[in-house]
Design an enzyme around this catalytic site. Structure first.
Site, short mmCIF file in Angstrom:
data_model
loop_
_atom_site.label_atom_id
_atom_site.label_comp_id
_atom_site.label_asym_id
_atom_site.label_seq_id
_atom_site.Cartn_x
_atom_site.Cartn_y
_atom_site.Cartn_z
N ASP A 140 52.98 41.70 43.81
CA ASP A 140 51.66 41.34 44.31
C ASP A 140 51.73 39.96 44.96
OD1 ASP A 140 48.94 41.47 44.81
OD2 ASP A 140 48.32 41.10 42.75
N ASP A 150 39.56 42.97 50.05
CA ASP A 150 38.40 42.09 50.10
C ASP A 150 38.80 40.63 50.24
OD1 ASP A 150 39.42 42.19 47.45
OD2 ASP A 150 37.53 41.39 46.68
N HIS A 193 41.06 30.01 50.06
CA HIS A 193 39.65 30.08 49.66
C HIS A 193 38.84 28.91 50.21
CE1 HIS A 193 39.79 33.03 45.98
NE2 HIS A 193 40.48 33.46 47.03
N HIS A 213 45.21 43.45 48.42
CA HIS A 213 43.77 43.73 48.31
C HIS A 213 43.06 43.54 49.65
CE1 HIS A 213 42.37 39.46 48.09
NE2 HIS A 213 43.50 39.26 47.46
N GLU A 254 39.27 42.70 44.40
CA GLU A 254 40.14 41.77 43.67
C GLU A 254 39.49 40.41 43.49
OE1 GLU A 254 43.32 38.63 43.29
OE2 GLU A 254 41.77 38.90 44.81
N GLU A 255 38.75 39.96 44.50
CA GLU A 255 38.15 38.62 44.44
C GLU A 255 37.06 38.50 43.39
OE1 GLU A 255 39.51 36.26 45.71
OE2 GLU A 255 40.54 36.84 47.57
N ASP A 294 45.07 35.31 52.18
CA ASP A 294 44.60 36.00 50.98
C ASP A 294 43.68 37.16 51.35
OD1 ASP A 294 43.98 36.59 48.33
OD2 ASP A 294 42.48 35.01 48.18
#
Length: 499
Positions: free
Chosen positions: A236, A144, A459, A142, A209-210, A175
């Site tokens: 994934d 984003d 994150h 992903h 995705e986030e 990520d």
């Protein structure tokens, strides 16, 4: 003499009970010892019969190394932030589109590759194979990232891609731009070397995705369904290579996630008549809600370790531990409650033990001298596979224990695992869940190395990846694409696919 009879009988009975207990304990110990010495779920894992292939080797020159790192850094510098389901940095997403076309010219110009934009900002690539009867697979990543601010305490600006001691710092390094750029860089190099696969495959890059992937991944799935696509497997992001993270484990361990925890958010709200702060009531809406939240934090969900896919994870790792942990982990049928108590002591392992509750938002009040009529809190639930959503909601209700606190299922998105074999369970959710109708096999893994403390960077602040590890990502996808280009993949191992 008359008293000695009952006493003797009592003594005899106690002796009999004690003997029975000793025999039972000895038997259990013998069974556990035999299992400890004999259990190795990885036996045969390397013995799958793979079709012989002449893989292209990847030799990266110094100039190529500099170019691939420059590409990766440029991807990190583009702040493709998703703020909410309705707000994302569309300017950055358009810039990322231009970056992809510039960084991977062979991918975009090859006759073997068909590219299309989906929902304006997501990307779907189809790499055509020479044998259309072979079922395709899909590599997923992903674009984003979650928000980040230097003021949070980063050692380098979060969108600078600055190098510090061999690490590239920036939001998205783990990520998930490492995997994203690594996949496309691997395909770029393969195409440059004249590679043409027999088995076709897809590359899907979602842009939201986030924030649940409802616009990106879900629309990509819709496109594939309309075309009647069936996938061999989906790979994934998810679990990683853990090195020194699990105390007592000998050497690193690569965990492949075959399942995800469920996910739901509930809103707690309290409504009371407003008033002036000079004449406050004995209880306020904020106080009532705060007390309810405190009860949720003080009373975690029940321990369920050993009742879900996490059991397979630890049985796979058992032979890599020394005693006594090897003995315990080889016999989770006996020691699961004990190991659960150990794991719940740390946040990163507690997530494997139970459904977790996290209060993520708390809203109340509009002015300093007015008693607020409404107080709201949002609680994010990551649901263990051994529990249903309704069971969790009932526990929340009973723990809150106050009729004045209303509980509303604000957002519910159940992804309760239906996996038959599982060496790992992801405690977070990815876009892969949207593809469950297109394939029976979804794998969540990227060879990102996590050392002690690195999980908090996910994150969090100071997200980073070493230059060496990024190159390993590239090599992994370069090899994976070629390894899957065979007529028939090996049969799955009894407890883990031969990925």
């Amino acid at each position: 003499m008359t008293d000695s009879g009952p006493k003797f009988k009592t003594f005899k009975l106690l002796k009999l009970i004690l003997s029975g207990v000793l025999v039972t304990v000895s038997l259990l110990f013998a069974i556990a010892s035999i299992r400890t010495l004999s259990l190795d779920v990885n036996v045969g894992l390397q013995l799958a019969r793979w079709e012989k292939t002449n893989n292209i080797s990847l030799v990266v020159s110094q100039q190529q190394r500099e170019e691939l790192l420059d590409n990766f850094k440029e991807a990190i510098r583009i702040p493709t932030v998703s703020f909410s389901k309705d707000e994302s940095n569309t300017t950055a997403l358009r810039e990322f589109d231009r970056f992809l076309r510039k960084a991977f010219p062979t991918v975009f110009s090859s006759d073997l590759v068909r590219h299309e934009l989906v929902a304006n900002y997501s990307h779907l690539f189809w790499v055509r194979g020479s044998q259309p009867d072979l079922v395709p697979y899909l590599l997923l990543a992903h674009i984003d990232v979650v928000p980040a601010s230097e003021s949070d305490g980063w050692d380098a600006p979060p969108f600078s891609a600055e190098e510090i001691d061999g690490f590239i710092y920036g939001r998205g390094t783990i990520d998930d731009k490492g995997s994203l750029v690594g996949i496309l860089q691997a395909l770029e190099y393969l195409l440059m070397k004249g590679y043409a696969p027999r088995r076709g495959f897809y590359i899907s890059l979602g842009h939201d995705e986030e924030v649940s992937g409802t616009k990106g991944a879900m629309n990509i799935v819709r496109v594939l369904k309309q075309r009647g696509v069936r996938l061999l497997f989906v790979l994934d992001e998810g679990l990683a290579v853990l090195d020194g993270v699990i105390s007592g484990l000998e050497g690193p361990a690569a965990l492949i996630g075959l399942s995800e925890k469920g996910w739901a958010t509930v809103k707690l709200s309290v409504f009371m008549a407003p008033g002036h702060s000079s004449m406050p009531p004995s209880e306020t809406s904020i106080g009532i809600l705060a007390a309810a939240v405190k009860r949720l934090e003080d009373n975690p969900m029940p321990r369920l370790f050993g009742h879900g896919p996490e059991k397979g994870t630890f049985e796979h790792l058992a032979h890599k531990f020394g005693l006594p942990m090897k003995f315990i982990m080889s016999n989770l049928w006996l020691f699961a409650p004990l190991l659960g108590r150990v794991l719940e002591r740390k946040p990163e392992t507690n997530a494997f033990v139970r459904t977790t509750t996290a209060v993520t938002m708390f809203n109340a009040g509009v002015k300093v001298n007015i008693m607020p009529s409404l107080a709201e809190a949002y609680v994010n639930l990551r649901i263990h596979s051994a529990q249903s959503l309704q069971e969790v909601l009932d526990l929340v209700q009973s723990t809150v224990g106050d009729q004045r606190v209303k509980i509303i299922k604000k957002t519910v998105l159940e992804m309760f695992p239906t996996v038959t074999v599982a060496p790992g369970i992801c405690i977070g959710n990815t876009d892969s869940r949207h593809f469950k109708d297109l394939t029976d096999d979804i794998y969540r893994f990227a060879p990102v190395w996590f050392k002690p403390g690195d999980a908090q960077r996910f994150h969090g602040i100071n997200e980073r990846i070493s230059k060496k590890n990024y190159e390993e990502l590239l090599v992994f996808y370069f090899s994976l694409i070629q390894n899957c280009d065979i007529l028939k993949l090996p049969e799955p191992h009894s407890t883990i696919h031969e990925l």
